[in-house]
Design a protein around this motif. Structure first.
Motif, PDB file in Angstrom:
ATOM      1  N   GLU A 109       0.835  -1.206   0.000  1.00  0.00           N
ATOM      2  CA  GLU A 109       0.000   0.000   0.000  1.00  0.00           C
ATOM      3  C   GLU A 109       0.868   1.253   0.000  1.00  0.00           C
ATOM      4  OE1 GLU A 109      -3.239   2.622   0.118  1.00  0.00           O
ATOM      5  OE2 GLU A 109      -3.013   0.544  -0.557  1.00  0.00           O
ATOM      6  N   ARG A 113       0.746   4.174  -2.853  1.00  0.00           N
ATOM      7  CA  ARG A 113       0.585   5.597  -2.546  1.00  0.00           C
ATOM      8  C   ARG A 113       1.767   6.415  -3.071  1.00  0.00           C
ATOM      9  NH1 ARG A 113      -3.504   6.726   1.066  1.00  0.00           N
ATOM     10  NH2 ARG A 113      -2.544   8.717   1.579  1.00  0.00           N
ATOM     11  N   LYS A 117       1.248   9.482  -5.577  1.00  0.00           N
ATOM     12  CA  LYS A 117       1.758  10.795  -5.182  1.00  0.00           C
ATOM     13  C   LYS A 117       2.597  11.411  -6.284  1.00  0.00           C
ATOM     14  CE  LYS A 117       4.703  12.962  -1.661  1.00  0.00           C
ATOM     15  NZ  LYS A 117       5.508  12.729  -0.444  1.00  0.00           N
ATOM     16  N   THR A 176      -4.427  21.480  -4.610  1.00  0.00           N
ATOM     17  CA  THR A 176      -4.116  20.941  -5.932  1.00  0.00           C
ATOM     18  C   THR A 176      -4.206  22.072  -6.956  1.00  0.00           C
ATOM     19  OG1 THR A 176      -5.145  18.864  -5.253  1.00  0.00           O
ATOM     20  CG2 THR A 176      -4.715  19.143  -7.592  1.00  0.00           C
ATOM     21  N   ASN A 183      -1.166  14.400  -7.867  1.00  0.00           N
ATOM     22  CA  ASN A 183      -0.723  13.930  -6.560  1.00  0.00           C
ATOM     23  C   ASN A 183      -1.965  13.564  -5.750  1.00  0.00           C
ATOM     24  OD1 ASN A 183       0.131  13.644  -3.904  1.00  0.00           O
ATOM     25  ND2 ASN A 183       1.676  15.257  -4.050  1.00  0.00           N
ATOM     26  N   ALA A 184      -2.163  12.267  -5.520  1.00  0.00           N
ATOM     27  CA  ALA A 184      -3.348  11.803  -4.800  1.00  0.00           C
ATOM     28  C   ALA A 184      -3.376  12.340  -3.374  1.00  0.00           C
ATOM     29  CB  ALA A 184      -3.402  10.278  -4.793  1.00  0.00           C
ATOM     30  N   GLU A 185      -2.202  12.511  -2.756  1.00  0.00           N
ATOM     31  CA  GLU A 185      -2.157  13.036  -1.391  1.00  0.00           C
ATOM     32  C   GLU A 185      -2.590  14.498  -1.358  1.00  0.00           C
ATOM     33  OE1 GLU A 185       1.571  12.396   0.516  1.00  0.00           O
ATOM     34  OE2 GLU A 185       1.395  10.205   0.479  1.00  0.00           O
ATOM     35  N   ALA A 186      -2.227  15.265  -2.382  1.00  0.00           N
ATOM     36  CA  ALA A 186      -2.650  16.667  -2.449  1.00  0.00           C
ATOM     37  C   ALA A 186      -4.164  16.754  -2.626  1.00  0.00           C
ATOM     38  CB  ALA A 186      -1.936  17.388  -3.584  1.00  0.00           C
ATOM     39  N   GLU A 188      -6.265  14.546  -1.454  1.00  0.00           N
ATOM     40  CA  GLU A 188      -6.815  14.214  -0.135  1.00  0.00           C
ATOM     41  C   GLU A 188      -6.745  15.412   0.809  1.00  0.00           C
ATOM     42  OE1 GLU A 188      -4.885  10.778   1.419  1.00  0.00           O
ATOM     43  OE2 GLU A 188      -5.580   9.462  -0.190  1.00  0.00           O
ATOM     44  N   ARG A 189      -5.626  16.152   0.759  1.00  0.00           N
ATOM     45  CA  ARG A 189      -5.511  17.350   1.605  1.00  0.00           C
ATOM     46  C   ARG A 189      -6.551  18.392   1.208  1.00  0.00           C
ATOM     47  NH1 ARG A 189       0.067  16.474   0.888  1.00  0.00           N
ATOM     48  NH2 ARG A 189       0.162  18.102  -0.696  1.00  0.00           N
ATOM     49  N   GLN A 192      -9.843  17.357   2.631  1.00  0.00           N
ATOM     50  CA  GLN A 192      -9.928  17.638   4.066  1.00  0.00           C
ATOM     51  C   GLN A 192     -10.116  19.130   4.323  1.00  0.00           C
ATOM     52  OE1 GLN A 192      -6.274  15.968   5.502  1.00  0.00           O
ATOM     53  NE2 GLN A 192      -6.932  13.841   5.184  1.00  0.00           N
TER      54      GLN A 192
END
Length: 223
Positions: A109, A113, A117, A176, A183-186, A188-189, A192
């Motif tokens: 995983e 990620r 990312k 983003t 960027n998948a994490e961006a 997600e941020r 949020q």
């Protein structure tokens, strides 16, 4: 861990399951060459004892972690993303080289990620296999991947369907940006941040969902 109990009945199927359970525990602890057997010991009072005999053997760590199908990132780079490590001269100081299927699943995983990312929105793990190689004295982990192509963000837009909450106000908390590497994490941020903002504006139960529209030919994602 065993299911057999004192003062309980003798059940051979349960004993066999207990033997396998003990073996699995030792394998998880890095003792892949351990052996377990069970015997019934008759007692003078007509009862019987159940005795498990265990030969723990030496530590059998992860000898190799191999990636297949990766073009962009080499094996060494991908292994640095994982928490599991290969057996080496420092193994007496660490436990990360002990084969643990749960940790390997978590590591895979982390690799997924890592790719998401860095723009590889279509990345997937094709297969994974862990096999104990007695000749090498440890575990060999093979992971086949399909990296896909690298995507950039073509456009980012927030659509608000909440009364009194304008889209422009939510757009300001998005991290983003168009033109950047996907960027998948961006994402997600951003999700949020938008959720926090709409809650701050009194919509405690509002739902925020991201939607990505891929352009495979142009290798772009519209969020």
């Amino acid at each position: 861990q065993v299911q057999s109990r004192a003062h309980g009945p003798i059940n051979q199927k349960l004993i066999d399951a207990d033997i396998q359970k003990i073996k699995d525990l030792y394998r998880r602890a890095g003792h892949g060459l351990s052996s377990v057997s069970a015997r019934i010991a008759p007692l003078p009072n007509g009862k019987q004892d159940l005795v498990f005999t265990i030969n723990e053997g030496g530590k059998t760590g992860i000898q190799e972690i191999n990636f297949h199908g990766n073009r962009v990132y080499g094996n060494y780079r991908l292994k640095t993303v994982m928490t599991s490590t290969e057996y080496n001269w420092l193994s007496w100081l660490k436990t990360t080289d002990v084969y643990d299927p749960d940790r390997i699943a978590s590591d895979i995983e982390l690799v997924r990620r890592f790719y998401l990312k860095n723009g590889y929105a279509d990345f997937r793990v094709v297969s994974q296999e862990a096999r104990f190689d007695a000749a090498k004295g440890g575990w060999v982990i093979d992971i086949s991947v399909d990296e896909g192509e690298r995507y950039t963000v073509s456009d980012v837009r927030v659509e608000s369907h909440l009364r009194g909450v304008e889209s422009d106000a939510l757009q300001r908390v998005v991290t983003t940006s168009a033109g950047s590497t996907y960027n998948a994490e961006a994402v997600e941020r951003s999700l949020q941040n938008i959720t926090t903002e709409v809650m701050r504006r009194g919509h405690a139960f509002a739902q925020v969902r991201p939607r990505g529209e891929r352009d495979a030919s142009g290798r772009t994602v519209r969020v």
